[in-house]
Scaffold this motif. Structure first.
Motif, short mmCIF file in Angstrom:
data_model
loop_
_atom_site.label_atom_id
_atom_site.label_comp_id
_atom_site.label_asym_id
_atom_site.label_seq_id
_atom_site.Cartn_x
_atom_site.Cartn_y
_atom_site.Cartn_z
N MET A 1 0.83 -1.20 0.00
CA MET A 1 0.00 0.00 0.00
C MET A 1 0.87 1.25 0.00
O MET A 1 0.67 2.16 -0.78
CB MET A 1 -0.88 -0.05 1.24
CG MET A 1 -2.24 0.55 1.15
SD MET A 1 -3.07 0.45 -0.43
CE MET A 1 -4.64 -0.10 -0.07
N ALA A 2 1.83 1.28 0.91
CA ALA A 2 2.65 2.48 1.06
C ALA A 2 3.49 2.75 -0.18
O ALA A 2 3.53 3.86 -0.69
CB ALA A 2 3.55 2.34 2.28
N LEU A 3 4.12 1.71 -0.69
CA LEU A 3 5.05 1.91 -1.81
C LEU A 3 4.31 2.19 -3.11
O LEU A 3 4.76 2.97 -3.93
CB LEU A 3 6.01 0.73 -1.94
CG LEU A 3 7.27 0.77 -1.08
CD1 LEU A 3 8.17 1.91 -1.50
CD2 LEU A 3 6.99 0.88 0.41
N GLN A 4 3.15 1.56 -3.27
CA GLN A 4 2.38 1.82 -4.49
C GLN A 4 1.77 3.22 -4.47
O GLN A 4 1.37 3.73 -5.50
CB GLN A 4 1.26 0.80 -4.64
CG GLN A 4 1.74 -0.62 -4.58
CD GLN A 4 1.70 -1.31 -5.91
OE1 GLN A 4 0.74 -1.14 -6.66
NE2 GLN A 4 2.70 -2.07 -6.22
N ALA A 5 1.67 3.78 -3.29
CA ALA A 5 1.10 5.11 -3.19
C ALA A 5 2.12 6.19 -3.55
O ALA A 5 1.80 7.35 -3.63
CB ALA A 5 0.57 5.35 -1.78
#
Ligand code: ADP
Ligand code: ZN
Ligand code: ZN
Length: 821
Positions: free
Chosen positions: A174-178
């Motif tokens: 979630m964090a990295l794709q954001a």
């Protein structure tokens, strides 16, 4: 029945997974371990264990942050590069207590090994899974800290944490794709170069504070000269270039938004001046706070250039004062470099107005003060792969989290939002959203008059009824424009042999390959297989194979034939233009085609839903929908809602020019075999309220959303029975999962604990096979959002554990609040 008695709001803190609860502000702000925790290490090599999120696309319950070492403690949200397997990747420092590292720090890799057979496990690295349980691998060091980019703030981390928990994905994913892809791909030096460029782009002189190597604990964005200085010279009104006198409805809307807090739903007709209201509210927000940032979202990339232009014209003062980065776009059609640029501008608070598609909901916006979600009903707000988040729902969450206003706008609100904006009969509770009505179109412009053609009274095979054809001719001869809507691209959906009944089925999918006449190909729109059209029937050799059904390509051809000789008032031949995914494949071609429509060069526009939304075509006075019937009998309970909205949006393209409209009534034509269907009857009067009321009644009786909550577990497998068997076996554990949840909370009196989720048996998906992969799904329904969340969290573990026994299962995914069933 009513689910309201449980706290079912998406925002409910309880649904936030327990382990993310550690995200309390003070802990976030500070480092994650104190020096004395690390003091049992050799003082020469004093190191801090740091939790770092990397992109491990696995489900939440398997992968948390990984632990690395660093010489200093690092603020949560700091961007770092860490070794990961054989490569180095971007990581985000995450909060969380790392228990006393035992020297030498080692830990076991069991968790990741176990994970090696899970869903998307190929990318999994047998690296440093969560530090706590430790005894065998030496922890690696953080390779570098990315300088110049302030740490992501606690609210952003919390948003990502919430989204990961709610949509059942891993935190790291979630964090990295954001984050923008280039941030992930570039190394620290390259990023430093970009930063320099972006700073010189923004008009501000950067005060040369010496770059400090230690991430500062001072509030983000006071560093590196990235901060915007409020320009006292620019009075708020100077930001506005162009004044309209607002209508009563617009004034009322603005007043309600000013006076109230929370979420607003503008139920506003197409062309009622909603965008004007958004812009005014944006202006007020920027005027009230010299640092304020606002996020305005639209569903489609195609709509961003138009919106950008309107905002840039309107806020020319802002651009003059703060440079071109003051207004930025965020969508996936931008180049990676542009995306990084926009992201940096937003993150550093240089960008004040951020316009974007669903991905923009994850933008780092340290001074976010307002969110607008235009066309909030649009299914494009839901991501359909990977983490299947709803940007609309996250906008509500984010606004609540920050205590800021969020404005949803639509002429046909989603039934969920509509429901949340209604007062429940007999309830003392105010509705969750403030409802704002804007029924009137600006100026004299009226909605087009609806003409329904009963296809049962037409000769078989009629494509354009004579009445419609005459009406089209009439419009063209008066130099007005016509829009023909058909939601099917290509020439014909199927090629057919009349002798042996061969059809152009795709060998790899449960679908037909579509005939494209322009390049004489058969294309599968699902797996992408392309083949030249055979000269003879592949089955019996018959040379006479013919197209069945109509696509946009064929309509274009047919219209040209039927309207041969029809001239524009200036005597010139008439122009037909087709706009669909095929005609706009080349970059820039859509804009070019739209410009042709706007310039009036085009008389008739044929296209798919792509052209039905949002575009402000001035000269269109006739819209026709040719075959809308399929959606009436779809197995998806949302199909009627989507159809109604599409037709109303399409109708909204007509009669927008108030100067043209008073003299000429515009028209919306519908050709259908079900002229008496309630949907068309409601459409006839543009009565969304009646339609929504009837639909909601049906939903309530059927215990469907928004009266219950749904999740889909989808399995892809080599065979349909593998897929179904897997899901059905998991289903047998549901009882036990429920028992576990309840026994874990034996002392809790929470009412949601008594709500039972319903698990339906696995069934094949409507499109059962794509690219030789069989697809099945299992529907879960629950009256409580909290129970659904808790259930899914535990249930995932069962699926995870079961999968190795089902060798044929390729992958499985969870879709929370699915939009297509
Ligand atoms: P919506 O977003 O509801 O479709 P818009 O805000 O795009 O509506 O408004 C439709 C058209 O009316 C636009 O061309 C806009 O410039 C114009 N318009 C909006 N508000 C006013 C107003 N108060 N007076 C005159 N024209 C207006
Ligand atoms: Zn044949
Ligand atoms: Zn196919």
């Amino acid at each position: 029945m009513g689910s309201e008695k449980y706290d079912d709001s998406l925002n409910c803190q309880q649904s936030y997974p327990q382990k993310h609860k550690i995200l309390e502000n003070q802990r976030l702000k500070r480092h994650i371990a104190t020096p004395n925790q690390a003091s049992n290490l050799n003082p020469q090599t004093l190191t801090y264990p740091i939790n770092v999120l990397v992109n491990l696309p696995v489900h939440a319950n398997i992968s948390g942050p990984l632990t690395y070492l660093h010489e200093t403690s690092l603020e949560a949200g700091t961007l770092v590069r860490v070794p990961f397997g054989k490569t180095e990747v971007l990581g985000v420092v995450w909060v969380g207590v790392v228990e006393k590292p035992k020297a030498p720090q080692t830990h076991n890799s069991e968790a990741s090994e176990k994970g090696a057979k899970g869903e998307v496990r190929e990318e999994n690295d047998p690296a440093q899974q969560s530090a706590q349980k430790s005894p065998s691998i030496v922890l690696k060091h953080i390779s570098s800290v990315i300088e110049g980019i302030p740490a992501l703030n606690p609210q952003w981390l919390e948003l990502v944490g919430f989204a990961a928990g709610y949509y059942q994905r891993s935190l790291g994913e979630m964090a990295l794709q954001a984050l923008p892809p280039q941030l992930r791909d570039l190394d620290a030096t390259q990023i430093a170069r970009r930063l320099k460029k972006s700073q010189s782009k923004s008009q501000h002189k950067t005060h040369n504070s010496a770059p400090d190597n230690l991430p500062s604990l001072s509030p983000a964005f006071n560093r590196e000269g990235l901060q915007i200085k409020p320009t006292a010279t620019k009075a708020p009104s100077a930001l506005i270039e162009n004044h309209h006198d607002l209508t009563h409805e617009q004034l009322n809307a603005l007043e309600v938004i000013e006076r109230q807090t929370g979420a607003f739903l503008i139920f506003g007709n197409t062309g009622s001046g909603k965008t004007e209201v958004y812009m005014r509210r944006v202006q007020a927000t920027l005027a009230a706070d010299p640092k304020a940032q606002v996020l305005v979202m639209v569903p489609e990339i195609n709509l961003t250039p138009q919106l950008e232009e309107r905002f840039k014209t309107r806020f020319a003062g802002l651009l003059n004062a703060h440079g071109s980065s003051a207004i930025v776009c965020m969508h996936s059609a931008m180049t990676p470099a542009q995306r990084l640029q926009s992201w940096l501008a937003a993150h550093s608070a240089v960008a004040r107005i951020i316009l974007g598609t669903r991905m923009a909901i994850f933008a780092s916006l340290p001074h976010l003060k307002l969110i607008v979600v235009d066309e909030e009903h649009d299914p494009s707000y839901k991501q359909q792969e990977g983490a299947r988040y709803s940007a609309r729902d996250l906008a509500i969450y984010r606004a609540k989290q920050l205590g800021i206003k969020v404005i949803l706008g639509s002429a046909t609100p989603s039934l969920e939002s509509w429901h949340h904006a209604q007062t429940t009969p007999g309830s003392a509770q105010p509705p969750r959203y403030h409802l704002i009505n804007m029924p009137s179109r600006i100026g004299q412009a009226q909605m087009p008059k609806v003409q329904i053609i009963d296809l049962n009274l037409q000769p078989r095979g009629t494509v354009f009824s004579n009445q419609l054809l005459e009406a089209i001719k009439d419009r063209v001869q008066r130099d007005e424009q016509v829009l023909i809507l058909l939601n099917r691209r290509g020439y014909a959906p199927v090629l057919h042999c009349r002798d042996c009944d061969w059809k152009s089925a795709c060998l790899h999918c449960s679908a037909f390959r579509v005939f494209h006449k322009v390049d004489r190909t058969l294309r599968c729109h699902h797996c992408g297989v392309v083949e030249r059209v055979p000269r003879h029937c592949p089955s019996c050799g018959n040379a006479d194979i013919s197209p069945l059904g109509k696509g946009t390509e064929q309509l274009e051809e047919l219209l040209a034939e039927l309207l041969q000789g029809v001239r524009q008032p200036n005597g010139q031949a008439m122009n037909i233009l087709r706009i669909d995914a095929d005609s706009t494949r080349l970059k820039g071609s859509l804009n070019h085609q739209l410009a042709q429509v706007h310039s009036g060069e085009v008389n008739i526009l044929v296209g798919t839903q792509m052209i039905a939304k949002g575009h402000d075509f001035r000269k269109i006075t006739l819209v026709a929908a040719l075959y809308p019937d399929a959606a009436l009998f779809s197995s998806d309970f949302r199909a009627p809602e989507r159809l109604f909205s599409l037709l109303l949006q399409a109708a909204g393209r007509a009669g927008r020019d108030a100067l043209l409209a008073p003299t000429r009534q515009s028209e919306m034509w519908i050709q259908t075999q079900y002229p008496d269907h309630p949907l068309f009857q409601a459409l006839r009067h543009y009565d969304y309220t009646a339609f929504a009321t009837q639909q909601l009644l049906e939903r309530e009786q059927g215990y469907l959303p928004p009266f219950s909550f749904q999740a889909l577990i989808r399995a892809d497998a080599r065979s349909q029975s593998d897929a179904q068997l897997f899901l059905n076996s998991a289903r047998e554990h549901a009882e036990q999962v429920l028992l576990d949840i309840r026994s874990q909370r034996a002392n809790s009196k929470a009412s949601w604990l008594s709500v039972e989720p319903t698990l339906y048996p696995a069934i094949p998906m409507t499109l059962q096979r794509i690219a030789n992969i069989e697809r099945a799904q299992m529907l879960i329904e629950c009256g409580s959002r909290l129970m659904m969340q808790e259930f899914l969290k535990h249930f995932q573990g069962r699926l995870q554990a079961l999968q190795p026994q089902f060798k044929g299962v390729v992958r499985w995914v969870v879709d929370v609040d699915p939009l297509t069933i």
